[in-house]
Design a protein around this motif. Structure first.
Motif: not given
Length: 644
Positions: A239-243, A245-263
């Motif tokens: 359902k969701h995807v692990y990414c 990402s450096n969106i909103g931050r300087d360093k890339n972090a491991i996040v869980l992302y909701d692709i349907e809600q785009a958040k």
């Protein structure tokens, strides 16, 4: 981001090492590091790249056959080894178990990096060519839930685009099942093997797309290439995807992302100092297991108690402080391939069996290189011209600390980084009496977005200043003899070598450029067709020939060849698809026209770096003689060491 480095080194007694008898190599009794022959540092290992079959009964690995790395097979618990392939022109680049009865592998022709796909049927011993030479194929997903198929991407239809294909491992039939709509640069499959996400680009802006019913791709989020959201894998419900990402931050972090809600819905792990890119999981138990990140050395964050218990058991069987990683496992996660490493050893491969807690040595890599004669790689840091802290590594020859001849070794990429660990080039140079300086100059990856972005259009400028300040640091610390400093690098490191020789000619006694860029204009004109989607991004990162002419000319060593007065050695693969041979030809011609000494080595059947063993030997023998002649090291070099 783009990386164009391949892969990617006193007196000596030129003793040619035995090619086939590991026991003979172990028996060589060197009295000093300087006696270790060139070939010992750069020869192929006896065995490498171990991979376990899905059913956990057999191990495949690469081993030399007539100096080329070929696939071999061994049943666990037995001593008999079966040769599966016998390629003669070039090492196999990569292989994988397709299922318990099939191995797939990739190789190119003469270094052109057009990797074509082959299948080996273990039941018949027959090998079949699947995609033709001259096209490029990548193994995308082994579909561990599907024994009959694997997924590959290939540019069979269009040299600039990669479509998705399924390879039937029973019939060896390749069938396209997802056409590239024209701007997709990567695909992400879910755990069932279905393409659910894709990344597209117009060269500057990237879009994360999701596949929706009806066969359409729908945008999830659009970012400028300076921001990144890189899908790693889907969660266990697909359902969701692990990414990362450096969106909103300087360093890339491991996040869980909701692709349907785009958040972003959860931060799994972040580090205050460095980017985090790698997340691992147990397919069998459906849990996250470990996160890897790199500071001065590689670090591991363990997320799962069962994995922690197993890693503690493995650690308990190794020498204290020994670094290691898991490189492969069987389908049931009952057997693991473990690889150890350090700065003074290439380490060993082990087979770990969970049920019996048994750790068995599969291969000690390069036992002919005595650990006691290898040199420690020490993390260092210094301040550059703009006040930025630059991290790097310093390797000193045995028993020597001050006023040393130094080889400055900037890395390739340039959007890559140097790492702590065994480096045969570094150890080779240290064995000959040279200190070796490596630095993660501005733009090196892993240190956050701001550090990376500062490198844009800074080739030969701030990026080169960071290298120069590293040299000044060694001089100030009285580590370097100011009159005996050389610069050597490959790919971007080759560019940095030419830039150092042209822009700070007083600093270096000589230089060695290995497949390096000399002219930013001609470099950008000759990029491979599969880099074409990234052209506009390259224009922003390196320079746009239409609007940045003055800057690009100012940063191109070719246009300042008249400043190069010290001896230069250049090595180039004739079939290099990333840095065209013209980059070296034009610089050599400019120097020869002025009578500047330049040694030029061209290998007709090599590409971006020399992969065939005999060509590596030739290159490093020539390097050894060149440095000895121009650095004034008090040593005796056998004239047979190479170079013409």
């Amino acid at each position: 981001m783009l990386f164009w480095l391949c892969t990617q080194q006193n007196s000596i007694a030129q003793v040619a090492p035995p090619k086939t008898a590991q026991a003979d190599m172990k028996s060589l009794d060197y009295k000093s590091p300087a006696e270790i022959p060139v070939e010992a540092f750069f020869r192929n290992p006896e065995k490498s790249s171990f991979k376990i079959s899905p059913d956990g009964t057999r191990i495949a690995f690469l081993a030399p056959v007539n100096e080329r790395m070929n696939i071999h097979l061994q049943v666990i618990g037995q001593t008999e080894v079966k040769k599966l392939t016998e390629v003669k022109d070039r090492d196999i680049a990569r292989f994988e178990w397709g299922n318990d009865n099939v191995i797939v592998y990739l190789k190119d022709t003469g270094g052109d990096e057009n990797f074509f796909l082959n299948v080996v049927d273990l039941r018949t011993g027959l090998t079949q060519l699947i995609t033709k030479p001259g096209t490029r194929t990548e193994i995308l997903d082994l579909l561990e839930e599907d024994d009959n198929n694997i997924v590959v991407s290939s540019n069979l239809r269009d040299a600039t685009l990669f479509d998705l294909y399924k390879l039937n491992l029973t019939t060896n039939k390749l069938e396209m099942f997802m056409a590239n709509p024209g701007d997709v640069t990567s695909w992400i499959l879910d755990h069932t093997g279905e393409p659910r996400l894709a990344i597209s680009t117009n060269g500057v802006n990237s879009s994360l797309l999701r596949f929706v019913p009806g066969g359409k791709w729908s945008p999830v989020i659009e970012t400028n290439f300076k921001e990144s959201i890189t899908p790693l894998f889907f969660d266990f419900e697909n359902k969701h995807v692990y990414c990362s990402s450096n969106i909103g931050r300087d360093k890339n972090a491991i996040v869980l992302y909701d692709i349907e809600q785009a958040k972003e819905i959860q931060v799994i792990y972040e580090h205050p100092e460095v980017d985090v890119y790698e997340l691992n999981f147990s397919r069998k138990r459906k849990v996250l297991t470990t996160i890897m990140y790199e500071t001065e050395k590689m670090n591991r964050e363990v997320l799962d108690p069962e994995m922690r218990s197993m890693l503690d058991k493995i650690s308990g069987k190794l020498a204290p402080g020994q670094l290691y990683g898991i490189t492969d496992m069987d389908r049931d996660e009952s057997k693991y391939i473990v690889r150890t490493y350090s700065d003074i050893s290439q380490g060993s491969y082990y087979l770990y069996t969970v049920k019996t807690n048994d750790l068995k040595v599969l291969e000690n890599i390069a036992p002919w290189l005595p650990k006691g004669m290898m040199c420690e790689m020490k993390p260092i840091s210094y301040t550059s011209t703009d006040g930025t802290i630059i991290h790097g590594y310093l390797t000193l020859p045995k028993g020597q600390q001050m006023l040393l001849p130094v080889v400055v070794n900037p890395h390739g990429g340039p959007w890559a980084r140097d790492s702590w660990g065994f480096n045969p080039e570094v150890q080779f140079l240290a064995s000959r009496g040279y200190a070796v300086l490596q630095m993660n100059f501005t733009g090196s990856v892993g240190y956050g977005r701001k550090f990376w972005e500062k490198s844009f259009k800074q080739w030969g400028q701030l990026m080169q200043d960071d290298i120069t300040e590293g040299v000044n640091y060694l001089i100030e610390q009285r580590i370097a003899d100011p009159k005996r400093i050389a610069i050597y690098g490959g790919s971007y490191g080759g560019y940095a070598t030419l830039a150092g020789m042209a822009f700070t000619p007083e600093l270096y006694a000589c230089g060695i450029d290995y497949v390096g860029v000399s002219n930013l204009f001609t470099f950008l004109e000759s990029i491979p067709p599969y880099w074409e989607p990234y052209r506009q991004m390259l224009y922003e990162m390196v320079g746009n020939p239409e609007v940045d002419q003055d800057m690009m000319k100012h940063s191109s060593p070719f246009y300042f060849a008249e400043n190069i007065m010290k001896p230069l050695m250049i090595a180039q693969g004739a079939k290099d698809p990333r840095v065209n041979i013209n980059e070296s030809d034009q610089m050599v011609a400019a120097l020869q026209k002025r009578g500047v000494e330049v040694k030029y080595l061209v290998e007709p059947e090599e590409g971006h770096g020399f992969h065939n063993e005999e060509n590596r030997f030739k290159f490093y023998r020539m390097m050894e003689k060149f440095l000895f002649l121009h650095m004034g090291v008090i040593a005796k070099v056998d004239p047979a060491a190479g170079g013409k």
